[in-house]
Design an enzyme around this catalytic site. Structure first.
Site, PDB file in Angstrom:
ATOM      1  N   HIS A  60       0.795  -1.290   0.007  1.00  0.00           N
ATOM      2  CA  HIS A  60       0.092  -0.057  -0.079  1.00  0.00           C
ATOM      3  C   HIS A  60       0.900   1.355  -0.061  1.00  0.00           C
ATOM      4  CE1 HIS A  60       0.229   0.979   4.396  1.00  0.00           C
ATOM      5  NE2 HIS A  60       0.192  -0.340   4.842  1.00  0.00           N
ATOM      6  N   ASP A 163       6.043   1.800   7.127  1.00  0.00           N
ATOM      7  CA  ASP A 163       4.567   1.304   6.525  1.00  0.00           C
ATOM      8  C   ASP A 163       3.877   1.945   5.581  1.00  0.00           C
ATOM      9  OD1 ASP A 163       2.180   0.011   6.672  1.00  0.00           O
ATOM     10  OD2 ASP A 163       1.625   0.870   8.949  1.00  0.00           O
ATOM     11  N   GLU A 193      -5.274   1.511   2.486  1.00  0.00           N
ATOM     12  CA  GLU A 193      -5.078   0.531   3.206  1.00  0.00           C
ATOM     13  C   GLU A 193      -5.183   0.874   5.040  1.00  0.00           C
ATOM     14  OE1 GLU A 193      -3.082  -2.691   5.855  1.00  0.00           O
ATOM     15  OE2 GLU A 193      -2.685  -0.659   5.809  1.00  0.00           O
ATOM     16  N   ASP A 216       3.836  -6.260   3.340  1.00  0.00           N
ATOM     17  CA  ASP A 216       3.596  -5.103   4.550  1.00  0.00           C
ATOM     18  C   ASP A 216       4.422  -5.305   5.654  1.00  0.00           C
ATOM     19  OD1 ASP A 216       2.240  -2.921   5.462  1.00  0.00           O
ATOM     20  OD2 ASP A 216       0.536  -3.401   5.127  1.00  0.00           O
TER      21      ASP A 216
HETATM   22 CO    CO Z   1      -0.196   0.840   9.182  1.00  0.00          CO
HETATM   23 ZN    ZN Z   2       0.813  -1.089   6.514  1.00  0.00          ZN
END
Ligand code: CO
Ligand code: ZN
Length: 327
Positions: A60, A163, A193, A216
């Protein structure tokens, strides 16, 4: 790698406003894939064509942030969260809006007990004198993201938005390293996401892959007095067994374990009872898609100091490389 990580983590991209990060990725990979398009929700889809199985790899693009809700007469900005932002983490941080305006995240001084720290007791100060001045720069609905330049130190990468920009970096590295392919590999840079896996499902429905993997980050259990979790930084990519949204399909999970063993790649198993990643939305669409996850161990998730290990990143690339070559 650090330069790519710096570029990606620096790019503004809260959920629903992924234009900046998307065009950066687009430019970087355009000449290296056979086909590239953006779907109606904003997912960036890049294809390396092949006659074999269609494999979807998803990372993402969006990051967590703070959204302005109200400007008071003195020019202070009230806000709420977009994605999982803790008030304790946000307090004292700098944030940046799309137009480059920097804000300081502060809380009301009469707060007596830190337990009462909620976002409705907090505000963003951009240094203006009144509402009019603020509204020239920031208005309700405008989103900001953490500030925190990426750095490399002691074999770790540290930054805000690892992230999941580290997942994006890994997919980009894969695209750049791979030649022609037997399987058809569909790289999907997903949107939204962080607000509930909203982009990946519709993308997968359109693509209808035979297999899918979410790339991820995942939490670790190796910091002082943390909750027990059998994932350490530096001990290899984590192959997802389950999280709160997905039970990995054996077709994906077992193949990943086999690849790691054959290629002598260190790996760990990810067993979570909280959270979810794009696999959670992908596997329940289009009649069901066998899905799993490869997760990069990451300390201090959803903080400006997210930390991953360099070897884990390299080994994640190697593991995915082996997986997409399987007949
Ligand atoms: Co996250
Ligand atoms: Zn993530």
């Amino acid at each position: 790698m650090i330069n790519l990580i710096k570029e990606l983590t620096n790019a503004y991209g809260p959920s629903g406003q992924e234009e900046v990060i998307r065009s950066l990725i687009q430019k970087r990979i355009a000449s290296k894939v056979d086909e590239m398009y953006t779907d109606t929700l904003g997912n960036l889809i890049a294809v390396k064509k092949g006659p074999g199985k269609r494999i979807m790899l998803a990372a993402h693009m969006d990051e967590i942030g703070l959204i302005a809700t109200f400007v008071d007469e003195k020019g202070f900005i009230r806000f709420s969260n977009s994605g999982g932002v803790s008030p304790f983490i946000a307090a004292g941080q700098r944030v940046i809006f799309r137009n480059g305006t920097i804000g300081m995240v502060c809380y009301e001084e009469n707060l007596e007990d830190m337990k009462d720290l909620k976002m409705n007791r907090m505000y963003i100060d951009i240094g203006t004198k009144n509402r009019e001045e603020t509204e020239r720069l920031v208005n309700p609905g405008d989103m900001s993201v953490f500030v925190g330049e990426a750095l490399e130190q002691n074999n770790r990468y540290i930054s805000k938005a690892l992230d999941d920009r580290i997942g994006c970096a890994i997919l980009i590295a894969l695209i750049e390293r791979m030649g022609s392919t037997e399987n058809e590999i569909v790289f999907v840079f997903t949107v939204q996401e962080e607000v509930g896996l909203r982009g990946a499902g519709p993308a997968a429905y359109g693509i209808k892959p035979d297999l899918a993997i979410a790339v991820d980050v995942t939490n670790t259990g190796d910091t002082p007095d943390c909750k027990p979790l059998a994932i350490d930084l530096g001990k290899g990519p984590a192959i997802m067994v389950k999280d709160n949204r997905t039970i990995s399909h054996p077709l994906v999970k077992d193949a990943l374990v086999e690849c790691a063993q054959q290629e002598n790649i260190p790996y760990q198993m990810e067993v979570l009872n909280v959270g979810g990643n794009d696999a959670g939305a992908i596997h329940i669409t289009a009649g069901g898609i066998p899905s799993g996850g490869v997760s990069i161990p990451c300390r201090y998730l959803h903080r400006p100091c997210e930390m991953v290990d360099k070897n884990d990143v390299e080994n994640t690339i190697r593991l995915l490389e082996a997986f997409i070559k399987r007949p």
